[in-house]
Design a protein around this motif. Structure first.
Motif, PDB file in Angstrom:
ATOM      1  N   PRO A   1     -16.621  31.416   4.193  1.00 50.54           N
ATOM      2  CA  PRO A   1     -17.242  32.180   5.284  1.00 50.54           C
ATOM      3  C   PRO A   1     -16.305  32.352   6.482  1.00 50.54           C
ATOM      4  CG  PRO A   1     -18.831  30.660   4.381  1.00 50.54           C
ATOM      5  CD  PRO A   1     -17.515  30.347   3.711  1.00 50.54           C
ATOM      6  N   GLY A   2     -15.462  31.362   6.724  1.00 52.17           N
ATOM      7  CA  GLY A   2     -14.487  31.495   7.801  1.00 52.17           C
ATOM      8  C   GLY A   2     -13.504  32.613   7.532  1.00 52.17           C
ATOM      9  N   TYR A   3     -13.071  32.749   6.283  1.00 48.33           N
ATOM     10  CA  TYR A   3     -12.166  33.843   5.936  1.00 48.33           C
ATOM     11  C   TYR A   3     -12.871  35.196   6.009  1.00 48.33           C
ATOM     12  CZ  TYR A   3      -8.409  30.710   4.501  1.00 48.33           C
ATOM     13  OH  TYR A   3      -7.397  29.780   4.499  1.00 48.33           O
ATOM     14  N   GLY A   4     -14.173  35.228   5.684  1.00 45.97           N
ATOM     15  CA  GLY A   4     -14.914  36.465   5.812  1.00 45.97           C
ATOM     16  C   GLY A   4     -15.018  36.916   7.260  1.00 45.97           C
ATOM     17  N   ILE A   5     -15.328  35.990   8.160  1.00 47.54           N
ATOM     18  CA  ILE A   5     -15.368  36.314   9.587  1.00 47.54           C
ATOM     19  C   ILE A   5     -13.967  36.665  10.072  1.00 47.54           C
ATOM     20  CG2 ILE A   5     -15.857  35.370  11.887  1.00 47.54           C
ATOM     21  CD1 ILE A   5     -18.046  33.652  10.519  1.00 47.54           C
ATOM     22  N   GLY A   6     -12.966  36.007   9.503  1.00 47.21           N
ATOM     23  CA  GLY A   6     -11.581  36.326   9.854  1.00 47.21           C
ATOM     24  C   GLY A   6     -11.214  37.759   9.500  1.00 47.21           C
ATOM     25  N   ASP A   7     -11.705  38.257   8.361  1.00 45.76           N
ATOM     26  CA  ASP A   7     -11.464  39.661   7.998  1.00 45.76           C
ATOM     27  C   ASP A   7     -12.021  40.603   9.066  1.00 45.76           C
ATOM     28  OD1 ASP A   7     -10.113  39.151   5.663  1.00 45.76           O
ATOM     29  OD2 ASP A   7     -11.863  39.367   4.364  1.00 45.76           O
ATOM     30  N   ALA A   8     -13.235  40.285   9.529  1.00 47.49           N
ATOM     31  CA  ALA A   8     -13.838  41.102  10.588  1.00 47.49           C
ATOM     32  C   ALA A   8     -13.004  41.020  11.860  1.00 47.49           C
ATOM     33  CB  ALA A   8     -15.270  40.642  10.857  1.00 47.49           C
ATOM     34  N   ALA A   9     -12.505  39.823  12.172  1.00 47.71           N
ATOM     35  CA  ALA A   9     -11.684  39.647  13.379  1.00 47.71           C
ATOM     36  C   ALA A   9     -10.412  40.484  13.300  1.00 47.71           C
ATOM     37  CB  ALA A   9     -11.337  38.167  13.559  1.00 47.71           C
TER      38      ALA A   9
ATOM     39  N   THR B   1     -15.534  35.978  17.550  1.00 50.35           N
ATOM     40  CA  THR B   1     -15.393  35.702  16.111  1.00 50.35           C
ATOM     41  C   THR B   1     -14.988  34.249  15.857  1.00 50.35           C
ATOM     42  OG1 THR B   1     -13.139  36.621  16.216  1.00 50.35           O
ATOM     43  CG2 THR B   1     -14.894  38.070  15.409  1.00 50.35           C
ATOM     44  N   VAL B   2     -14.117  33.702  16.697  1.00 50.74           N
ATOM     45  CA  VAL B   2     -13.727  32.297  16.513  1.00 50.74           C
ATOM     46  C   VAL B   2     -14.928  31.379  16.725  1.00 50.74           C
ATOM     47  CG1 VAL B   2     -12.326  30.407  17.434  1.00 50.74           C
ATOM     48  CG2 VAL B   2     -11.300  32.665  17.080  1.00 50.74           C
ATOM     49  N   GLY B   3     -15.714  31.635  17.766  1.00 48.97           N
ATOM     50  CA  GLY B   3     -16.901  30.822  18.005  1.00 48.97           C
ATOM     51  C   GLY B   3     -17.892  30.901  16.852  1.00 48.97           C
ATOM     52  N   MET B   4     -18.102  32.105  16.336  1.00 52.43           N
ATOM     53  CA  MET B   4     -19.015  32.271  15.208  1.00 52.43           C
ATOM     54  C   MET B   4     -18.502  31.536  13.975  1.00 52.43           C
ATOM     55  SD  MET B   4     -20.332  35.764  13.300  1.00 52.43           S
ATOM     56  CE  MET B   4     -21.167  36.354  14.768  1.00 52.43           C
ATOM     57  N   GLY B   5     -17.197  31.631  13.725  1.00 51.36           N
ATOM     58  CA  GLY B   5     -16.621  30.949  12.574  1.00 51.36           C
ATOM     59  C   GLY B   5     -16.792  29.444  12.652  1.00 51.36           C
TER      60      GLY B   5
ATOM     61  N   ILE C   1      -8.537  29.157  10.846  1.00 50.70           N
ATOM     62  CA  ILE C   1      -8.647  30.333   9.989  1.00 50.70           C
ATOM     63  C   ILE C   1      -8.863  31.600  10.808  1.00 50.70           C
ATOM     64  CG2 ILE C   1     -10.121  31.491   8.287  1.00 50.70           C
ATOM     65  CD1 ILE C   1     -10.659  28.705   7.082  1.00 50.70           C
ATOM     66  N   VAL C   2      -9.869  31.587  11.689  1.00 51.72           N
ATOM     67  CA  VAL C   2     -10.243  32.813  12.396  1.00 51.72           C
ATOM     68  C   VAL C   2      -9.214  33.156  13.475  1.00 51.72           C
ATOM     69  CG1 VAL C   2     -12.079  34.033  13.615  1.00 51.72           C
ATOM     70  CG2 VAL C   2     -12.664  32.309  11.905  1.00 51.72           C
ATOM     71  N   THR C   3      -8.678  32.146  14.159  1.00 56.37           N
ATOM     72  CA  THR C   3      -7.653  32.446  15.155  1.00 56.37           C
ATOM     73  C   THR C   3      -6.416  33.036  14.499  1.00 56.37           C
ATOM     74  OG1 THR C   3      -8.436  30.634  16.562  1.00 56.37           O
ATOM     75  CG2 THR C   3      -6.256  31.513  17.035  1.00 56.37           C
ATOM     76  N   TYR C   4      -6.050  32.549  13.335  1.00 59.44           N
ATOM     77  CA  TYR C   4      -4.924  33.145  12.614  1.00 59.44           C
ATOM     78  C   TYR C   4      -5.213  34.609  12.292  1.00 59.44           C
ATOM     79  CZ  TYR C   4      -1.327  34.043   9.154  1.00 59.44           C
ATOM     80  OH  TYR C   4      -0.271  34.593   8.469  1.00 59.44           O
ATOM     81  N   SER C   5      -6.456  34.919  11.896  1.00 60.54           N
ATOM     82  CA  SER C   5      -6.834  36.302  11.595  1.00 60.54           C
ATOM     83  C   SER C   5      -6.785  37.178  12.841  1.00 60.54           C
ATOM     84  CB  SER C   5      -8.237  36.339  10.988  1.00 60.54           C
ATOM     85  OG  SER C   5      -8.282  35.636   9.766  1.00 60.54           O
ATOM     86  N   VAL C   6      -7.162  36.605  13.984  1.00 61.23           N
ATOM     87  CA  VAL C   6      -7.053  37.321  15.261  1.00 61.23           C
ATOM     88  C   VAL C   6      -5.590  37.683  15.530  1.00 61.23           C
ATOM     89  CG1 VAL C   6      -7.207  37.020  17.764  1.00 61.23           C
ATOM     90  CG2 VAL C   6      -9.141  36.384  16.301  1.00 61.23           C
TER      91      VAL C   6
END
Length: 475
Positions: free
Chosen positions: A316-324, A347-351, A401-406
């Motif tokens: 799920p973190g990678y999924g939110i990361g895609d959105a980010a 997005t990071v908070g949600m992840g 995960i999500v910060t890297y996607s950002v």
């Protein structure tokens, strides 16, 4: 439900410079995240199903896949890195309403990644034979492990072009089609595996017994089933991206095989640090596998199944990361850094929130998550212990995960790649090498939990300092 008129209108607000309130931002994040989360989860379910089907054949069969699993991640990661170098550029151009350049990037990506993956496949096939021996696997699993890896390698070209098309669609804001294709891939994998792994056998259904045909291929059958699923869904993804996508469709476009060096250089700026990171991170996973291998087939199998089970929690973190990546990329392409920062924090908070909940689920249901994949009681016990150690690190893993996607959406990959590598090599492997001889497999997972917490912390520092905002592409 997904990619509705409302969602498309909200994405258009990013490109057109319209102000967005908090409710609209949250709606867009959720609507882009949910299909991507489903896609990520179904992808992991495919590995889960493979592990369960192969696990029914015994610990040796599970170890055959486990010994080469980290190497398959390496080559899969390299294909993703190659694709993202082009799709992130497309996100910026789409954010700037320049769809012509987005399509030019797509064409260059198809040609460049196909050439890259042909070279990659050749390397894979060359090392498939000796690879299990290099990784410290026992002689009893060498043949199956090599066969599994070889079949995986031969599927890389179609996997690469499917990943590129999926990544392009996501960066255009279309999460629905990649999600549907991931679900289809999972279903096809189950069907293909069912007929390829097991031998012809009697099956009872609703009181009626009949003969179910099977190829009886065992471990190689799992690889072939996955390869066939990749082939079908990859072809469909290419069709949707090149024919059906309003932003990316190449119908009627003048095709040129001449390289457009500016796009290739920009792709290299993103892909090379990412590729180096995947190589070093997967290299670290391989070293970790070598640390686990001397502990025996039970430890190898438990480690493999625990990694697969844990994936259900962090995907799920990678999924939110895609959105980010999509939202930050389009916001920066539209020249709206404040909006990009807002999407980043949200997005990071949600992840972190979602993965904290998933970590709690993993802790409570660890025995069941391992138990469905193997009948071996020793493997179940050791795998469940490992999962419960890891559960406490899930929120900080989400932060990483999500910060890297950002950062990826902003085109900032060099420093984040170095952060990932330093954390993995200097913290996790050092601790694992120290703790494994004392605590066995549990020591390896304790090292993992400590390292993921450290990694999440340093990524949060980078997020709040805002230096990831300073990256951009030349057009």
């Amino acid at each position: 439900m997904f990619s509705s008129d409302k969602d498309n209108a909200l994405l258009a607000m990013i490109r057109n410079g319209s102000e967005m309130n908090g409710s609209q931002k949250l709606h867009l994040i959720v609507q882009l995240s949910i299909p991507s989360i489903l896609a990520q989860l179904t992808t992991i379910m495919m590995f889960y199903i493979d592990a369960s089907m192969v696990g029914s054949l015994g610990a040796k069969a599970s170890a055959s896949i486990g010994i080469v699993e980290s190497t398959t991640w390496l080559f899969g990661g390299l294909t993703s890195a190659a694709a993202l170098g082009f799709s992130v550029q497309a996100a910026h151009f789409i954010g700037a309403n320049d769809f012509m350049k987005a399509r030019q990037v797509f064409r260059q990506g198809i040609m460049a990644t196909l050439l890259f993956t042909v070279i990659l496949t050749s390397v894979c096939v060359m090392i498939a034979g000796p690879l299990p021996r290099w990784l410290g696997g026992g002689e009893d699993i060498h043949a199956d492990a090599s066969a599994y890896f070889t079949i995986y390698c031969l599927a890389l070209p179609v996997y690469q072009i499917g990943i590129l098309s999926s990544s392009m669609l996501k960066c255009s804001g279309n999460m629905r089609i990649p999600s549907m294709m991931s679900i289809l891939m999972c279903l096809l994998d189950v069907v293909f595996n069912y007929f390829l792994i097991y031998e012809t056998r009697p099956v009872s259904l609703f009181g009626t017994t009949f003969t179910m045909p099977g190829a009886g291929m065992g471990v190689p059958g799992a690889a072939l089933g996955t390869a066939l699923a990749y082939t079908v869904t990859g072809a469909l993804l290419v069709w949707f991206a090149t024919v059906r996508s309003p932003e990316l469709s190449l119908r009627g476009e003048k095709w040129t095989f001449a390289p457009l060096w500016n796009y290739l250089r920009n792709a290299a700026k993103v892909s090379l640090p990412m590729g180096a990171q995947y190589m070093m991170m997967s290299g670290a996973q391989i070293v970790s596998t070598m640390i686990v291998a001397p502990l025996g087939n039970i430890a190898i199998a438990a480690n493999t199944l625990a990694i697969t089970a844990e994936s259900l929690c962090y995907m799920p973190g990678y999924g939110i990361g895609d959105a980010a990546t999509t939202l930050v990329g389009q916001s920066i392409g539209a020249g709206r850094p404040r909006l990009a920062r807002s999407f980043a924090f949200r997005t990071v908070g949600m992840g972190m929130l979602v993965m904290a909940l998933m970590g709690a689920v993993m802790y409570v249901f660890a025995p069941q998550m391992i138990g469905v994949m193997t009948p071996d009681e020793q493997v179940r016990l050791l795998g469940a212990q490992s999962l419960r150690i890891e559960a406490f690190a899930e929120p900080m893993f989400a932060a990483a995960i999500v910060t890297y996607s950002v950062c990826l959406g902003a085109g900032d990959t060099l420093v984040p790649a170095c952060m990932n590598l330093a954390s993995m090599w200097l913290v996790r492997l050092t601790l694992a090498a120290w703790l494994a001889p004392v605590y066995g497999l549990r020591g390896v997972w304790m090292a993992m939990a400590v390292e993921l917490t450290f990694r999440g912390t340093i990524f949060l520092v980078r997020l709040f300092r805002g230096r990831w905002m300073k990256k951009s592409f030349s057009s």
